[in-house]
Design a protein around this motif. Structure first.
Motif, PDB file in Angstrom:
ATOM      1  N   THR A  44      47.970  45.943  93.247  1.00  0.00           N
ATOM      2  CA  THR A  44      48.664  44.625  92.685  1.00  0.00           C
ATOM      3  C   THR A  44      49.787  44.563  93.842  1.00  0.00           C
ATOM      4  N   ILE A  45      49.712  43.314  94.430  1.00  0.00           N
ATOM      5  CA  ILE A  45      50.505  43.063  95.421  1.00  0.00           C
ATOM      6  C   ILE A  45      51.366  41.776  95.211  1.00  0.00           C
ATOM      7  N   THR A  46      52.806  41.877  95.304  1.00  0.00           N
ATOM      8  CA  THR A  46      53.682  40.692  95.065  1.00  0.00           C
ATOM      9  C   THR A  46      54.198  40.483  96.518  1.00  0.00           C
ATOM     10  N   SER A  47      54.044  39.262  96.804  1.00  0.00           N
ATOM     11  CA  SER A  47      54.427  38.601  98.044  1.00  0.00           C
ATOM     12  C   SER A  47      55.212  37.440  98.189  1.00  0.00           C
ATOM     13  N   ALA A  48      56.011  37.070  99.056  1.00  0.00           N
ATOM     14  CA  ALA A  48      56.620  35.723  99.481  1.00  0.00           C
ATOM     15  C   ALA A  48      55.628  34.550  99.379  1.00  0.00           C
ATOM     16  N   SER A  49      54.760  34.589  99.981  1.00  0.00           N
ATOM     17  CA  SER A  49      53.697  33.756 100.380  1.00  0.00           C
ATOM     18  C   SER A  49      52.154  34.241  99.965  1.00  0.00           C
ATOM     19  N   PRO A  50      51.089  33.414  99.798  1.00  0.00           N
ATOM     20  CA  PRO A  50      49.937  33.908  99.655  1.00  0.00           C
ATOM     21  C   PRO A  50      49.485  34.897 100.835  1.00  0.00           C
ATOM     22  N   LEU A  51      48.664  35.989 100.285  1.00  0.00           N
ATOM     23  CA  LEU A  51      48.058  36.728 101.114  1.00  0.00           C
ATOM     24  C   LEU A  51      46.644  36.290 101.837  1.00  0.00           C
ATOM     25  N   ASP A  52      46.201  36.452 102.998  1.00  0.00           N
ATOM     26  CA  ASP A  52      44.827  36.355 103.342  1.00  0.00           C
ATOM     27  C   ASP A  52      44.226  37.542 102.750  1.00  0.00           C
ATOM     28  N   ARG A  53      43.091  37.335 102.189  1.00  0.00           N
ATOM     29  CA  ARG A  53      42.070  38.512 101.749  1.00  0.00           C
ATOM     30  C   ARG A  53      41.819  39.328 103.007  1.00  0.00           C
ATOM     31  N   ALA A  54      41.120  38.770 103.967  1.00  0.00           N
ATOM     32  CA  ALA A  54      41.025  39.607 105.268  1.00  0.00           C
ATOM     33  C   ALA A  54      42.019  40.574 105.454  1.00  0.00           C
ATOM     34  N   ALA A  55      43.311  40.037 105.766  1.00  0.00           N
ATOM     35  CA  ALA A  55      44.508  40.646 106.019  1.00  0.00           C
ATOM     36  C   ALA A  55      44.656  42.145 105.206  1.00  0.00           C
ATOM     37  N   VAL A  56      44.393  41.716 103.820  1.00  0.00           N
ATOM     38  CA  VAL A  56      44.567  42.890 102.851  1.00  0.00           C
ATOM     39  C   VAL A  56      43.557  43.896 102.925  1.00  0.00           C
ATOM     40  N   ALA A  57      42.196  43.375 103.209  1.00  0.00           N
ATOM     41  CA  ALA A  57      41.126  44.019 103.389  1.00  0.00           C
ATOM     42  C   ALA A  57      41.345  45.119 104.526  1.00  0.00           C
TER      43      ALA A  57
END
Length: 69
Positions: A44-57
């Motif tokens: 579970t990630i809380t972020s200031a802006s939407p995260l790109d799935r590829a970056a998380v992967a």
């Protein structure tokens, strides 16, 4: 808040490795991992802006694990 499944994690060291890599992504405010040893853990990630799935992967891969489908 973003939730991802992560496979291959088995212990606290795994949690620490994934947390460290994902926390380094731009905009990430907090990271929580609910470990399911040998199964699919929940990231579970809380972020200031939407995260790109590829970056998380890529961050999870850098820690030695992979996002579950």
């Amino acid at each position: 808040m973003n939730r991802f499944g992560v496979s291959g994690m088995t212990c606290g060291h795994c949690v620490a490795a994934v947390t460290e890599e994902v926390s380094a992504l731009p905009g990430v405010e907090s990271v929580r991992v609910d470990l399911v040893a040998g199964g699919t853990s929940t990231l579970t990630i809380t972020s200031a802006s939407p995260l790109d799935r590829a970056a998380v992967a890529a961050a999870v891969d850098e820690a030695g694990y992979e996002l579950a489908d």
